[in-house]
Design a protein around this motif. Structure first.
Motif, PDB file in Angstrom:
ATOM      1  N   SER A   1      39.276 -32.385   3.616  1.00  0.00           N
ATOM      2  CA  SER A   1      38.491 -32.644   4.813  1.00  0.00           C
ATOM      3  C   SER A   1      39.360 -32.295   6.008  1.00  0.00           C
ATOM      4  O   SER A   1      40.574 -32.541   6.003  1.00  0.00           O
ATOM      5  CB  SER A   1      38.058 -34.106   4.891  1.00  0.00           C
TER       6      SER A   1
ATOM      7  N   ASP B   1      40.872 -34.623  -0.381  1.00  0.00           N
ATOM      8  CA  ASP B   1      39.784 -35.524  -0.794  1.00  0.00           C
ATOM      9  C   ASP B   1      40.130 -36.203  -2.123  1.00  0.00           C
ATOM     10  O   ASP B   1      40.612 -35.557  -3.061  1.00  0.00           O
ATOM     11  CB  ASP B   1      38.484 -34.743  -0.965  1.00  0.00           C
TER      12      ASP B   1
ATOM     13  N   TRP C   1      34.446 -29.791   7.615  1.00  0.00           N
ATOM     14  CA  TRP C   1      35.293 -29.899   8.806  1.00  0.00           C
ATOM     15  C   TRP C   1      34.435 -30.289   9.977  1.00  0.00           C
ATOM     16  O   TRP C   1      33.221 -30.007  10.041  1.00  0.00           O
ATOM     17  CB  TRP C   1      36.050 -28.572   9.038  1.00  0.00           C
TER      18      TRP C   1
ATOM     19  N   LEU D   1      39.202 -24.394   4.107  1.00  0.00           N
ATOM     20  CA  LEU D   1      38.332 -25.094   3.154  1.00  0.00           C
ATOM     21  C   LEU D   1      38.068 -24.226   1.925  1.00  0.00           C
ATOM     22  O   LEU D   1      38.181 -24.681   0.786  1.00  0.00           O
ATOM     23  CB  LEU D   1      37.008 -25.459   3.817  1.00  0.00           C
TER      24      LEU D   1
ATOM     25  N   ALA E   1      34.235 -36.006   8.976  1.00  0.00           N
ATOM     26  CA  ALA E   1      34.081 -35.104   7.832  1.00  0.00           C
ATOM     27  C   ALA E   1      34.166 -35.875   6.527  1.00  0.00           C
ATOM     28  O   ALA E   1      33.446 -35.579   5.557  1.00  0.00           O
ATOM     29  CB  ALA E   1      35.150 -34.017   7.883  1.00  0.00           C
ATOM     30  N   LYS E   2      35.054 -36.868   6.447  1.00  0.00           N
ATOM     31  CA  LYS E   2      35.181 -37.684   5.243  1.00  0.00           C
ATOM     32  C   LYS E   2      33.894 -38.442   4.947  1.00  0.00           C
ATOM     33  O   LYS E   2      33.467 -38.567   3.792  1.00  0.00           O
ATOM     34  CB  LYS E   2      36.339 -38.690   5.426  1.00  0.00           C
TER      35      LYS E   2
ATOM     36  N   GLY F   1      33.373 -35.271   2.319  1.00  0.00           N
ATOM     37  CA  GLY F   1      34.526 -34.388   2.189  1.00  0.00           C
ATOM     38  C   GLY F   1      34.139 -32.929   2.029  1.00  0.00           C
ATOM     39  O   GLY F   1      32.954 -32.563   2.128  1.00  0.00           O
ATOM     40  N   ASP F   2      35.141 -32.085   1.790  1.00  0.00           N
ATOM     41  CA  ASP F   2      34.959 -30.635   1.687  1.00  0.00           C
ATOM     42  C   ASP F   2      34.181 -30.114   2.901  1.00  0.00           C
ATOM     43  O   ASP F   2      33.277 -29.293   2.779  1.00  0.00           O
ATOM     44  CB  ASP F   2      34.231 -30.280   0.384  1.00  0.00           C
TER      45      ASP F   2
END
Length: 338
Positions: free
Chosen positions: A300, A218, A334, A281, A326-327, A331-332
């Motif tokens: 991500s 990210d 899945w 993650l 996910a982005k 982010g962070d």
């Protein structure tokens, strides 16, 4: 016996010049004594006197012409001429297997001596025959020593060749590994990934499912802008190490390029795939790199199951759709492609 035609150009043993002769060449007097126990035999070019491995029964003296002895592979032939002898073990120790093949090279005349005839000669001319046997044994021992030395050299050459082949194979393996590896992280690159995919068909899954996780760092451009490219490289190496830790023995961690990584996994179901993604993650989230100036790392992740149809392009496209979902959430996180 009829007198022999071999005259020789060296002195007789009685005159003390035996050392001037070729190893298996007789002085004229010694030749005459031995020939008296033999049977004269005319030979033509190409005529085989005996072959390697056959039972030996007699020895030969060369009166005129030449005879070639051919040994095992790797040993040079011997070309014998007038005054020389061969096959003497047959009269010394009796029947044994011939070590060489003997063929007449030119027209000539030989004397063939059987073991019985040689024993009778020993009784008539013990001193002359004893000198012949002593000289022959010395010649045989010298020949065996030469053979051992030759075999030792061949063995050393073979060992050196094997070492060179091992080194070459090792260098080739290293070169192949370098071609398939990413310079910065040491993970497989795209070449390594494609090689792995080519070999998948030969590796049964054992009831598991093949899955793909695409991993993207990210805000990576911001890391480079604020902390510099060296810090960005350090971040990529740190994330790569966590990707590597997540991969099992038959799974592939890979850097596709830039800040994008991939994991080809073998999982039982969606629950296991989710746990692997969530574990990655959390591992990246807990990284602390002083060079990043308070910036916290996160990634991500997009996932997809790899069905048989479509191949890599289809699998990548499905996982990539999930990655961007996910982005878009900041982010962070899945997502699994539905």
């Amino acid at each position: 016996m009829a007198p022999t035609s071999f005259q020789g150009s060296v002195t007789s043993p009685a005159e003390g010049d035996e050392g001037l002769h070729l190893p298996s060449q007789l002085a004229p007097e010694a030749f005459r004594v031995l020939a008296s126990a033999g049977v004269s035999r005319a030979v033509l070019p190409g005529e085989e006197l005996f072959r390697r491995g056959e039972a030996a029964q007699s020895m030969f003296l060369i009166d005129t012409g030449e005879v070639r002895l051919s040994f095992d592979e790797g040993l040079a032939d011997k070309l014998l001429g007038p005054g020389q002898y061969f096959g003497e073990l047959a009269v010394f120790i009796g029947r044994h297997q011939r070590f060489a093949r003997a063929v007449a090279e030119t027209p000539g005349v030989l004397y063939e001596i059987t073991q019985d005839a040689f024993q009778a000669l020993l009784e008539r001319e013990p001193a002359q025959v004893a000198r012949f046997m002593q000289r022959s044994f010395a010649y045989l021992v010298a020949g065996e020593h030469q053979l051992v030395q030759s075999l030792r050299r061949r063995n050393e050459d073979l060992l050196q060749t094997l070492d060179t082949l091992r080194q070459t194979r090792s260098e080739l393996t290293v070169a192949q590994q370098l071609v398939r590896s990413d310079d910065l992280t040491g993970l497989a690159n795209r070449r390594g990934l494609y090689r792995y995919l080519d070999e998948l068909g030969r590796q049964p899954l054992g009831g598991l499912r093949l899955a793909l996780l695409l991993v993207d760092v990210d805000h990576f451009k911001g890391i480079n802008d604020r902390s510099g490219h060296l810090a960005g490289d350090a971040a990529l190496r740190a994330v790569a190490e966590e990707v590597r830790r997540m991969a099992g023995p038959l799974e592939l961690p890979c850097r596709l390029g830039g800040d994008e990584f991939a994991l080809v996994l073998r999982v039982a179901d969606e629950g296991e795939l989710a746990n692997r993604a969530l574990g990655l993650l959390a591992a990246v989230r807990s990284l602390r790199l002083p060079s990043l100036r308070e910036h916290r790392l996160s990634v991500s992740i997009g996932g997809a199951f790899c069905g048989d149809p479509g191949g890599w392009a289809a699998w990548y496209s499905e996982a990539d759709r999930a990655l961007y979902a996910a982005k878009r959430q900041g982010g962070d996180a899945w997502r699994l492609d539905e």
